[in-house]
Design an enzyme around this catalytic site. Structure first.
Site, PDB file in Angstrom:
ATOM      1  CB  SER A 199      27.575  30.645  47.515  1.00 10.95           C
ATOM      2  OG  SER A 199      27.003  31.014  47.419  1.00 10.95           O
ATOM      3  CB  CYS A 324      32.695  42.856  29.145  1.00 13.60           C
ATOM      4  SG  CYS A 324      31.807  43.348  27.654  1.00 13.60           S
TER       5      CYS A 324
END
Ligand code: PMP
Length: 403
Positions: A199, A324
């Site tokens: 990447s 989260c």
């Protein structure tokens, strides 16, 4: 005046390198299509091929083996979505490896074998050998996907050993080298893997571009069809500017490999001081070979999201070692697979350094860490009630603007 920010989240995305920005902007100015035969097209083609050479050099591959993609997610999904009968993966892989493997198992009936990892997140090669040899049904077309280095902990897997074992059993081997490239020497030829994912934005290139390196002769169906680009291995008009930026970043990252000892020293100092300030801190994967730049620190009884916010308020960018979602903080799948104590894993944060990180920035991080975790005597007097944990104490200190 705005406080200067300190960025310690290179594993999420590294800042764009100066050289990459220059190459990206220069290429953006150019018109034409790289598949066109006219001069404009040929110029764009030459930029792509020059970048291919740089990316190949970074990982010691042949330029012809480099296929540009929209990023490592696409590269991983392309490999994992092939027509595999059996897929071996470890539970600490990135979601872009885990998800397509699980989808294939569910929709195409591939036999998915999840390999256990030890407390440091390492695959046990001997156990893997036993699992391969003891297969009750024929493996068929089989793949082992093993990451080079973990994005959360920096732990480095024995990829060459695993690739060697895979070859002995006629099993293909893919490695996600996203976090390793530019931080240590990655040698595609010596590793003996069949495919490798990269990447650009993790090594200072632009976001939205990456590469899949494919061993000569290795059969891979394209994930994206509909054009002859990338020698029929990935259709679609190439993102020339992003590819040019990737090439420049790869070149700079290769040159920068000489500076990794300095980063390793900074990280060692950081970890030493963190453990001194907060003796209950755990360095996840601390007992295994790790990237020079990554530290995953867990504090029992604290919550990673709160810690990230406190550090953010102090001008420091780090990541939570937990995810989260919908307001609920879940313990990371990586730390869970490592058997980390849930209480410490819930408080995990990831600090990841880069080539521009300075000793002064680490000092600032440590003083913020000290402030957050130490209850100053005057705060204790002002705060009513008793604080059993340093977490609650730090909350009180912050609430009082006592930074
Ligand atoms: N693999 C690993 C280990 C990563 O850290 C990431 C980025 N978080 C990816 C794959 C996905 O890369 P990209 O952002 O280029 O899709």
């Amino acid at each position: 005046m705005a406080r200067e920010r300190i960025y310690l989240d290179y594993n999420a995305s590294a800042p764009l390198r100066f050289e990459a920005r220059a190459a990206l902007l220069a290429a953006l100015e150019l018109g034409g299509n790289p598949s066109s035969v006219h001069a404009e097209g040929r110029h764009l083609r030459s930029l792509i091929e020059a970048s291919r050479d740089e990316v190949a050099l970074l990982v010691n591959a042949r330029p012809a083996d480099v296929v540009f993609t929209s990023g490592a997610t696409e590269a991983n999904v392309c490999v994992l979505s092939q027509d595999w009968d059996t897929i071996f993966i470890s539970p600490v892989e990135h979601d872009s490896v885990l998800a397509p493997a699980r989808i294939r198992a569910k929709t195409a009936g591939s036999h998915l074998i999840e390999l256990p990892v030890d407390g440091n997140g390492l695959i046990d090669v001997a156990a893997l050998a036993t699992v391969i040899a003891a297969g009750k049904r024929p493996l068929g077309r089989a793949l082992i996907a093993v990451q080079f280095a973990n994005n959360e902990t920096g732990v480095i897997q024995p990829v060459a050993e695993i690739a060697h074992l895979a070859r002995q059993h006629g099993v293909a081997c893919h490695t996600d080298a996203v976090q390793a490239a530019g931080r240590l020497a990655v040698d595609f030829a010596a590793l003996g893997v069949d495919t490798l994912a990269l990447s650009a934005h993790k090594l200072g290139g632009p976001k939205g571009v990456g590469a899949l390196v494919v061993r000569d002769g290795f059969k891979l169906a394209p994930l994206i069809t509909g054009g002859g680009q990338e020698r029929r291995r990935r259709a679609g008009t190439e993102n020339v500017a992003a590819i040019a930026g990737f090439g420049a970043a790869a070149r700079a990252a290769l040159a920068g490999l000489t500076g990794t000892a300095r980063i390793a020293d900074l990280l060692a100092n950081l970890e030493r001081a963190v453990v001194e300030i907060t003796p209950n801190a755990v360095i996840f994967g601390g007992g295994a070979p790790r990237l020079c730049n990554t530290s995953c620190i867990g504090i029992k009884g604290s919550q990673s999201e709160i810690l990230v916010i406190k550090l953010d308020l102090a001008g420091l960018a780090v990541s939570a070692g937990s995810a989260c979602s919908s307001g609920k903080v879940a313990v990371s799948h990586v730390l869970t697979a490592m058997g980390a104590e849930p209480d410490a894993a819930r408080g995990a944060i990831r600090v990841s350094l880069g080539p521009h990180t300075s000793a002064a920035e680490i000092d600032t991080f440590l003083s913020a860490w000290r402030t957050i975790h130490e209850l100053k005597p005057e705060v204790r007097q002002r705060a009513s009630g008793h604080f059993e944990t340093s977490e609650r104490a730090a909350q009180a200190a912050l609430a009082m603007g006592d930074k």
